[in-house]
Each structure stands twice: as C-alpha cells, then as structure tokens.
Design a protein around this motif. Structure first.
Motif, PDB file in Angstrom:
ATOM      1  N   ARG A 200      -9.416   0.015   3.928  1.00 11.65           N
ATOM      2  CA  ARG A 200      -8.805   1.104   4.693  1.00 11.65           C
ATOM      3  C   ARG A 200      -7.325   0.844   4.966  1.00 11.65           C
ATOM      4  N   LEU A 201      -6.767  -0.100   4.243  1.00  9.75           N
ATOM      5  CA  LEU A 201      -5.359  -0.419   4.448  1.00  9.75           C
ATOM      6  C   LEU A 201      -4.474   0.652   3.826  1.00  9.75           C
ATOM      7  N   ASP A 202      -3.371   0.951   4.466  1.00  6.30           N
ATOM      8  CA  ASP A 202      -2.394   1.900   3.935  1.00  6.30           C
ATOM      9  C   ASP A 202      -1.445   1.113   3.031  1.00  6.30           C
ATOM     10  N   LEU A 203      -1.668   1.208   1.722  1.00  9.11           N
ATOM     11  CA  LEU A 203      -0.972   0.362   0.763  1.00  9.11           C
ATOM     12  C   LEU A 203       0.189   1.102   0.112  1.00  9.11           C
ATOM     13  N   GLU A 204       1.381   0.531   0.236  1.00 11.12           N
ATOM     14  CA  GLU A 204       2.566   1.154  -0.343  1.00 11.12           C
ATOM     15  C   GLU A 204       2.485   1.220  -1.861  1.00 11.12           C
ATOM     16  N   SER A 205       1.779   0.264  -2.468  1.00  8.30           N
ATOM     17  CA  SER A 205       1.662   0.245  -3.931  1.00  8.30           C
ATOM     18  C   SER A 205       1.065   1.539  -4.465  1.00  8.30           C
ATOM     19  N   TRP A 206       0.034   2.042  -3.790  1.00  6.98           N
ATOM     20  CA  TRP A 206      -0.583   3.295  -4.235  1.00  6.98           C
ATOM     21  C   TRP A 206       0.412   4.444  -4.170  1.00  6.98           C
ATOM     22  N   TRP A 207       1.246   4.455  -3.138  1.00  8.13           N
ATOM     23  CA  TRP A 207       2.187   5.561  -2.969  1.00  8.13           C
ATOM     24  C   TRP A 207       3.301   5.510  -4.003  1.00  8.13           C
ATOM     25  N   ARG A 208       3.668   4.309  -4.449  1.00 10.59           N
ATOM     26  CA  ARG A 208       4.659   4.220  -5.522  1.00 10.59           C
ATOM     27  C   ARG A 208       4.100   4.788  -6.816  1.00 10.59           C
ATOM     28  N   VAL A 209       2.836   4.457  -7.098  1.00 10.35           N
ATOM     29  CA  VAL A 209       2.186   4.999  -8.294  1.00 10.35           C
ATOM     30  C   VAL A 209       2.082   6.515  -8.184  1.00 10.35           C
ATOM     31  N   ALA A 210       1.678   7.004  -7.007  1.00 10.58           N
ATOM     32  CA  ALA A 210       1.549   8.450  -6.802  1.00 10.58           C
ATOM     33  C   ALA A 210       2.903   9.143  -6.949  1.00 10.58           C
ATOM     34  N   GLU A 211       3.959   8.545  -6.409  1.00  8.25           N
ATOM     35  CA  GLU A 211       5.296   9.139  -6.478  1.00  8.25           C
ATOM     36  C   GLU A 211       5.753   9.325  -7.928  1.00  8.25           C
TER      37      GLU A 211
END
Length: 224
Positions: A115-126
């Motif tokens: 349930r961690l808010d991971l910045e890595s996922w958001w970079r991929v999404a961006e």
C-alpha cells in the motif's frame, strides 16, 4: 593477524543498497511474509540494530525493494519514444514489466500488493501518458488505456505465477470431473484438447494484440 597477535575480524560494511539486495534474496527464497529486519540482518550476518542506521523500518525496506525491482521498468519507460507508433512503446514497456516480474516474481508481487505510494509507478505512468497524448488520445481515454494495459500485464503475470486460476493447463480434479460429465459441461468437453494445450507466451501475446488493436481503434484528438 591483528597487531596484538589476535585474529582480525572482517566487519560487514553496510549500505542501503546491500540491505535492499539482501531483502530481495530473502523475499525470493522465503516469500514476502518472511521479510523482516531480523531476517535481513541474519542474511547479512549483522546485528539487527545496525540496519536502522540505513533503513528506518520495514515499510522503508519495501520501498527500497520496489525502487530496485522497478529500476529496469523505469529505464524502459524513460526510453519510450513518442514519435514511434504508440503500440510499439506499449509492447516495449509491458515486455520490460514481464521481464522484471519473471526474474523477481515474489518481490514484484510484494511491490504490487503493498500500500506504499511509490514514485516509481508514477514516473512510468507519466511517460506512458505522454506517449498516449502524442498519439492523440484524450485525457480520459489515456488514463483508461494505462489502467487497461497495467491490469492486463499484472493479471497475466499473476496467472503465470499461479496466483490466479486460469482455465486449462495441467488437468486438475475439477477439470477431470467436468470431462466426466459432458452433458453438464458440453463446451468444456468440446474444447478440452485446446484447454490442455497451454502456452503462456502465446496466450499473452494473443491477448495483448487484441487489447492494443481495440485501444488503437478508439477516437483520437486532432493535434494542432
């Protein structure tokens, strides 16, 4: 030997990177539930308290594992080229995800279910959203396309790892029972041969092409 004639003891030099690497070893060998600061310390041969100088708690340890596991996926996302056909970029990105998930399946499962808010996922999404935007997809369509692609990739990987039940594959008791009652399971009986001809890679590629073709047919915005 030490200067006083005693035996010199080599001390383990700790770093966040070494601790995270040991955590991944523990996860892949013993499972995510086995991950603890004590278990990682034992893997490194150090006192558990020495870990806290580099990693404050288990959540921070999982975040470090996520960063390490997603590094290749992050690099693949960074290499996406919006000038190419968006489908080529999508295939490359999902191939990178699939490669990481195969090499570190238990660690990837932990990352996906944390349930961690991971910045890595958001970079991929961006970067994925940028590719879809360049292809002319509007905001709503782009977001739904990203979700559809990730759902497909994650679901396919979970089925391959046995976390989800998939029709076909090695026959189990339920499947044998269905074949023994053809009047109740006529369609299953009719395609039993195909159900037993289980090819994970071919099924994945087939499903991905269906998804990409469907997404490619959605309305686009005209770029000025």
């Amino acid at each position: 030997m030490a200067a006083d004639g005693g035996v010199r003891v080599e001390r383990t030099v700790l770093s966040r990177e070494r601790i995270v690497a040991a955590a991944i070893v523990v996860i892949e060998r013993d499972g995510a539930k086995a991950l603890s600061m004590r278990k990682v310390a034992a893997e490194l041969g150090v006192a558990v308290m020495s870990l806290y100088n580099h990693v404050p708690d288990r959540d921070a340890l999982i975040a470090g594992v996520a960063q390490a596991v997603l590094a290749d996926l992050d690099a693949a996302a960074g290499a996406l080229d919006a000038r190419r056909d968006w489908r080529l970029n999508a295939r490359d990105l999902l191939a990178a995800f699939r490669d990481v998930a195969r090499r570190r399946p238990r660690s990837m499962h932990l990352v996906l279910t944390s349930r961690l808010d991971l910045e890595s996922w958001w970079r991929v999404a961006e970067r994925t959203l940028a590719v879809l935007d360049a292809a002319g997809f509007g905001p709503e369509t782009s977001v739904r396309a990203v979700r559809a692609l990730m759902s497909y990739a994650i679901g396919a990987q979970m089925m391959e790892n046995g976390a989800l039940k998939l029709a076909g594959g090695p026959p189990d008791a339920g499947f044998q029972a269905a074949l023994a009652a053809p009047e109740e399971f006529p369609r299953t009986t009719a395609v039993a041969g195909e159900l037993l001809r289980f090819d994970t890679a071919a099924d994945y590629d087939y499903g991905l092409e269906l998804l990409l073709e469907a997404l490619d047919g959605l309305p686009r915005e005209v770029k000025p």
